[in-house]
Write an enzyme that holds these catalytic residues in place. Sequence first.
Site, PDB file in Angstrom:
ATOM      1  N   LYS A  60     -12.478  -4.761  -3.446  1.00 29.00           N
ATOM      2  CA  LYS A  60     -12.919  -3.364  -3.322  1.00 29.00           C
ATOM      3  C   LYS A  60     -12.097  -2.447  -4.192  1.00 29.00           C
ATOM      4  O   LYS A  60     -12.540  -1.384  -4.587  1.00 29.00           O
ATOM      5  CB  LYS A  60     -12.750  -2.906  -1.871  1.00 29.00           C
TER       6      LYS A  60
ATOM      7  N   LYS B 127       0.815  -1.217   0.000  1.00 25.71           N
ATOM      8  CA  LYS B 127       0.000   0.000   0.000  1.00 25.71           C
ATOM      9  C   LYS B 127       0.848   1.267   0.000  1.00 25.71           C
ATOM     10  O   LYS B 127       0.405   2.313  -0.465  1.00 25.71           O
ATOM     11  CB  LYS B 127      -0.958   0.015   1.208  1.00 25.71           C
TER      12      LYS B 127
ATOM     13  N   LYS C 169      -9.585 -12.187  -7.713  1.00 22.98           N
ATOM     14  CA  LYS C 169     -10.577 -12.147  -6.635  1.00 22.98           C
ATOM     15  C   LYS C 169     -11.454 -10.908  -6.786  1.00 22.98           C
ATOM     16  O   LYS C 169     -10.942  -9.850  -7.153  1.00 22.98           O
ATOM     17  CB  LYS C 169      -9.797 -12.081  -5.316  1.00 22.98           C
TER      18      LYS C 169
HETATM   19  P1  AMP Z   1     -11.768  -6.765   2.633  1.00 24.92           P
HETATM   20  O1  AMP Z   1     -12.589  -6.506   1.405  1.00 24.92           O
HETATM   21  O2  AMP Z   1     -10.376  -7.177   2.258  1.00 24.92           O
HETATM   22  O3  AMP Z   1     -11.864  -5.705   3.676  1.00 24.92           O
HETATM   23  O4  AMP Z   1     -12.361  -8.099   3.272  1.00 24.92           O
HETATM   24  C1  AMP Z   1     -13.306  -8.208   4.299  1.00 24.92           C
HETATM   25  C2  AMP Z   1     -13.630  -9.698   4.433  1.00 24.92           C
HETATM   26  O5  AMP Z   1     -14.349 -10.142   3.266  1.00 24.92           O
HETATM   27  C3  AMP Z   1     -12.368 -10.575   4.501  1.00 24.92           C
HETATM   28  O6  AMP Z   1     -12.169 -11.079   5.784  1.00 24.92           O
HETATM   29  C4  AMP Z   1     -12.607 -11.724   3.543  1.00 24.92           C
HETATM   30  O7  AMP Z   1     -12.851 -12.931   4.246  1.00 24.92           O
HETATM   31  C5  AMP Z   1     -13.863 -11.402   2.787  1.00 24.92           C
HETATM   32  N1  AMP Z   1     -13.616 -11.301   1.333  1.00 24.92           N
HETATM   33  C6  AMP Z   1     -13.064 -10.258   0.661  1.00 24.92           C
HETATM   34  N2  AMP Z   1     -13.035 -10.480  -0.668  1.00 24.92           N
HETATM   35  C7  AMP Z   1     -13.593 -11.703  -0.861  1.00 24.92           C
HETATM   36  C8  AMP Z   1     -13.876 -12.500  -2.012  1.00 24.92           C
HETATM   37  N3  AMP Z   1     -13.617 -12.068  -3.250  1.00 24.92           N
HETATM   38  N4  AMP Z   1     -14.454 -13.708  -1.835  1.00 24.92           N
HETATM   39  C9  AMP Z   1     -14.758 -14.149  -0.598  1.00 24.92           C
HETATM   40  N5  AMP Z   1     -14.537 -13.454   0.533  1.00 24.92           N
HETATM   41  C10 AMP Z   1     -13.958 -12.243   0.418  1.00 24.92           C
END
Ligand code: AMP
Length: 323
Positions: free
Chosen positions: A194, A110, A191
């Site tokens: 965000k 980052k 994947k």
């Molecule tokens: P983040 O978007 O990185 O803040 O992720 C928050 C939570 O969402 C994480 O703990 C992941 O377990 C879950 N997560 C994020 N992206 C995915 C994805 N593409 N598929 C499944 N779970 C996800």
Amino acid sequence: MTQFSGIQPTGLTHLGNYLGAIRQWAARHHRDDLFCVVDLHAMTIRHNPNVLRARAREQLAMLIAAGVNPDIACVFTQSDLIQEHAALTWVLECVVSYGELARMTQFKDKAKGQDGVRAGLFTYPVLMAADILLHGAEEVPVGEDQRQHLELARTLAKRFNATYGEVLTVPRAVTPRVAARVADLAAPERKMSKSSGDQSGTVLVLDPPELIRRKIMRAVTDQVGEVRYAPESQPGVSNLLDILAACTNGEPRALAEQISGYAELKERTAEAVIEELRPVREGVRELLADPAELDQLRAHGAERARAGCAHRLEAVLKVTGLR
Ligand code: AMP
Ligand code: TRP
């Protein structure tokens, strides 16, 4: 087993977050669990104060609308316990070493090429460790990208206990069983995330039904022309089958046999996702339309979280010589 997990209030909560994280939290119904909107984490990069305030409310409403029951689990906003979280963060900053933080790969990624990187981005893993250790979590459901941070939380708990006495619970990471990895609809080798810049392959939880339909109908498939569950050779089709299975409590291979073509697969997946997310979107809208009700739920969560962690923080202050 006490579980703790947190989600950042970015306003871009997507289907991967929902299926991989939020829905798993909602399915547990354990009184000792804590789920938290981590708004303090959201100011480690440049942020707009009014947007942060609004997003934190929206994210709390989303957890509740998705079925994380605030009468069972403790659902709260991190900054409502800013004194407790900040206090333990400071103590743990005096347990962690500079070198350990400098090794965090997420920080390196980052911070690369950025000017004026906030020190908070560097110390963020300590705040995350404090979140987990303050509330005595035994299990922390997180995605792969957070594993290194969780390892650090374990290291700090063990080091703290060895230095000052057994006060902190050593947590462990747990990975969700199903839909652990929802892929980007426009680039299924990636994947859903965000930060993917291009939003066409990312279904947001608050997207209106027509937009969800459009994104899914345009999902990238392949030239094979056969509906098969083969994540390696047909990642786009398999991703749609995974999503459809997750939203209908089905099994991707069994669904593949019932579906004749890509158009039918997309239509059924779009319908299933729209119906899965509809109550969440409507629930968020209702909760945001009734600020007094949401304030009350928020205060209730904060009160429970504070009462639950007070003795642990007191013990930390005592053994470290601050009391
Ligand atoms: P983040 O978007 O990185 O803040 O992720 C928050 C939570 O969402 C994480 O703990 C992941 O377990 C879950 N997560 C994020 N992206 C995915 C994805 N593409 N598929 C499944 N779970 C996800
Ligand atoms: N860092 C996590 C993320 O970006 C969010 C988070 C903050 C978290 N504190 C936590 C997750 C404590 C689990 C436990 O996804």
